[in-house]
Design an enzyme around this catalytic site. Structure first.
Site, PDB file in Angstrom:
ATOM      1  N   ASN A   7      43.291  50.193  38.209  1.00 39.68           N
ATOM      2  CA  ASN A   7      43.798  49.400  39.244  1.00 39.68           C
ATOM      3  C   ASN A   7      45.195  50.104  39.474  1.00 39.68           C
ATOM      4  OD1 ASN A   7      44.966  47.522  40.590  1.00 39.68           O
ATOM      5  ND2 ASN A   7      44.868  45.908  39.217  1.00 39.68           N
ATOM      6  N   ARG A  88      39.782  49.183  41.611  1.00 40.45           N
ATOM      7  CA  ARG A  88      39.923  47.830  42.145  1.00 40.45           C
ATOM      8  C   ARG A  88      40.709  48.051  43.472  1.00 40.45           C
ATOM      9  NH1 ARG A  88      44.379  43.319  40.659  1.00 40.45           N
ATOM     10  NH2 ARG A  88      43.498  41.852  42.210  1.00 40.45           N
ATOM     11  N   HIS A 177      41.204  37.776  44.527  1.00 40.96           N
ATOM     12  CA  HIS A 177      40.758  37.475  43.106  1.00 40.96           C
ATOM     13  C   HIS A 177      39.286  37.158  43.180  1.00 40.96           C
ATOM     14  CE1 HIS A 177      44.929  35.245  42.517  1.00 40.96           C
ATOM     15  NE2 HIS A 177      44.883  36.233  41.791  1.00 40.96           N
ATOM     16  N   ARG A 236      54.742  32.939  44.867  1.00 40.36           N
ATOM     17  CA  ARG A 236      54.375  32.559  46.374  1.00 40.36           C
ATOM     18  C   ARG A 236      54.051  31.024  46.574  1.00 40.36           C
ATOM     19  NH1 ARG A 236      49.640  36.111  45.213  1.00 40.36           N
ATOM     20  NH2 ARG A 236      50.127  38.408  45.181  1.00 40.36           N
ATOM     21  N   GLU A 379      38.528  40.960  34.582  1.00 34.98           N
ATOM     22  CA  GLU A 379      38.281  41.864  35.863  1.00 34.98           C
ATOM     23  C   GLU A 379      37.874  43.175  35.386  1.00 34.98           C
ATOM     24  OE1 GLU A 379      42.211  39.818  37.184  1.00 34.98           O
ATOM     25  OE2 GLU A 379      41.159  40.180  39.280  1.00 34.98           O
TER      26      GLU A 379
END
Ligand code: AMP
Length: 395
Positions: A7, A88, A177, A236, A379
Site C-alpha cells: 500500500n 492496493r 473500502h 471527514r 485487506e
C-alpha cells in the site's frame, strides 16, 4: 508461495509479506517520509521490530532497501522467492471492475484517470512503477478499493445532478473500502455457509463506510465520488448539504479547495468534539462528561445506524450485519450505541457477548431479528489472495 501486499502513498510505503495459501504473515513494515528529509523504516518479523533511518530519495530506493532487508534478515534467500506483489489502489475509476495484472497498459489507463483521485493515486502508481523496475519478472497485481462496488446499478450510483456531469466528467458514486467489504462478505458467507446472504457491512475506522451486499454483489455503499461522502468519520464530514461550501466561502474567504480540505481533515469526530479524530480520545473525554465529545459520539452512532436502517430497507431485510475496522472491532461502547439506534428493526445486543475487542464474534441476543457479528477485516490478506490466484493462473 510468498506474496507481498503493498500500500503505497505519496511519501510512504506499507508492506506485508504473507505466506500463501497458509495465510501466515511473515513480516510487515512501513517506509516513511520517502522523498522528504528524515526518512526511515520499520520492519516487524519474528516478534521483533527494527527501525532504521536512511535516505529514501524515491519509492524505488525504498523498494530496493526493502528487498535488501528481506535478504539480510534471512526472511527470504533470493528475490525469486517473492512470487507475487499485490498493490492496493484507492480509485480504479469506471474501467476496473476486478483485480488485474499490472502492466504498462494498466499504468497508462490509471494515469488517464488520475484526476479522479489526485490525493491518493499518484503515490500508489509511483510505488507500482518502483516495484516493476526492481522486480521486473514477478507477477504484480492492482487491487482496487472501488472494484467491489462496480456491481451497483445506475439507480444507486448516479447523483441526481445534470446528466452531462456523469457523461462528460465521470461524476458518479464509486464507493471505497471495497477490498475490506469484499473480505467481510467472503468471511461471513463462508462462516454461515451461504452465498445468498443479504449483508450490511460496516467498515468503521478512521475512514468509514457502510455497504449493502446481496448474494456477493454490492447494491449500494455510503462513500461516493470520493471517500468524503456517507457516514461521519474521524476527520471527514460524511454527507452534508453542498450549498454550505458557497455560504462559508463567502463568510471566510476560503477557496473551494481549502473548504474541501476542512471537510476531509477538520470535520467528523475531530470537528464536533474539538478534541481528536481518534475515537479512543473522544470516548475518554465523553466518559469525563465533555459535552462536545458526547455529542460527537451520538452523531457518529446515529449516522451509521441510519445507513444500516436505509440499507435494510434497500435489501428488503438484511440477514446479517457486520461491524469491522478499528472502531467496529475494538469499541464495545460504540457498537452498543449503534445497535441501540437500530432497536426499531428488532436488533438487540447482548452486553455480555459484546465485551471484547478484536475478534470474530456474534454480539446480539438470541432473539435479535438480525444477528450482528464483529468480523476483523484483513485487506492485506484479500490482496494476497487475489495476487496468488492471478500468479497461479499466469504460471
Ligand atoms: P482504522 O482506520 O481501521 O485503523 O481505525 C482507527 C480507529 O479505530 C481510530 O479512531 C481508533 O481510535 C479506533 N480504535 C482502535 N482501537 C480502539 C479501541 N480499543 N477502542 C476504541 N476505538 C479504537
Amino acid at each position: 508461495m510468498k506474496i507481498l501486499s503493498v500500500n503505497a502513498g505519496s511519501s510512504s510505503l506499507k508492506f506485508t509479506l504473507i505466506d500463501m495459501p497458509a495465510q501466515v504473515t511473515i513480516a510487515s513494515g512501513l517506509f516513511e517520509k520517502i522523498g522528504i528529509s528524515d526518512s526511515f523504516y520499520t520492519i516487524k518479523y519474528n516478534g521483533e521490530k527494527i527501525r532504521k533511518e536512511v535516505a529514501l530519495p524515491d519509492h524505488a530506493a525504498a523498494v530496493k532497501e526493502l528487498m535488501r532487508e528481506l535478504i539480510d534478515l534471512k526472511i527470504i534467500s533470493s528475490f525469486a522467492e517473492i512470487e507475487g506483489v499485490g498493490h492496493r489502489l484507492v480509485h480504479g475509476g469506471p474501467d476496473f471492475t476486478e483485480t488485474v495484472i499490472l502492466n504498462d497498459e494498466v499504468i497508462a489507463k490509471l494515469e488517464e484517470n488520475i484526476d479522479l483521485a489526485p490525493l491518493h493515486n499518484p503515490g500508489s502508481i509511483t510505488g507500482m512503477k518502483a516495484f516493476m523496475s526492481v522486480l521486473p519478472n514477478v507477477v504484480q497485481t492492482v487491487v482496487f478499493d472501488t472494484a467491489f462496488h462496480s456491481t451497483m446499478e445506475k439507480t444507486e450510483y448516479l447523483y441526481p445532478v445534470p446528466y452531462e456531469w456523469y457523461e462528460k466528467y465521470k461524476v458518479r458514486k464509486y464507493g471505497f473500502h471495497g477490498t475490506s467489504h469484499r473480505f467481510i462478505n467472503k468471511t461471513i458467507s463462508e462462516y454461515l455457509k451461504r452465498d445468498d446472504l443479504k449483508i450490511i457491512s460496516c467498515h468503521i475506522g478512521n475512514g468509514g463506510s457502510v455497504t449493502a451486499i446481496d448474494s456477493g454483489r454490492v447494491v449500494d455503499t455510503s462513500m461516493g465520488f470520493t471517500p468524503l461522502a456517507g457516514i461521519m468519520m474521524g476527520t471527514r464530514s460524511g454527507d452534508i448539504d453542498a450549498s454550505i461550501l458557497e455560504y462559508v466561502s463567502k463568510k471566510t474567504g476560503e477557496s473551494l479547495s481549502e473548504l474541501t480540505n476542512d471537510l476531509n481533515k477538520k470535520s467528523g469526530l475531530l470537528g464536533i468534539s474539538g478534541i481528536s479524530s481518534d475515537s479512543r480520545d473522544v470516548e475518554a473525554a465523553a466518559k469525563e462528561g465533555n459535552e462536545r465529545a458526547i455529542l460527537a459520539q451520538k452523531m457518529y452512532a446515529s449516522k451509521i445506524a441510519n445507513y444500516i436502517a436505509m440499507y435494510n430497507n434497500l435489501l428488503g431485510g438484511a440477514d446479517v450485519i457486520c461491524l469491522t475496522a478499528g472502531v467496529g472491532e475494538n469499541s464495545s461502547h460504540m457498537r452498543e450505541m449503534i445497535i441501540e439506534r437500530i432497536a426499531s428493526l428488532g436488533v438487540k445486543i447482548d452486553p455480555a457477548k459484546n465485551d471484547f475487542r478484536g475478534e470474530f464474534r456474534l454480539i446480539t441476543a438470541s432473539d435479535s431479528t438480525i444477528p450482528v457479528y464483529v468480523v476483523p477485516t484483513n485487506e492485506e490478506l484479500m490482496i494476497a489472495i487475489d495476487t496468488m490466484e492471478l500468479a497461479l493462473k499466469n504460471k
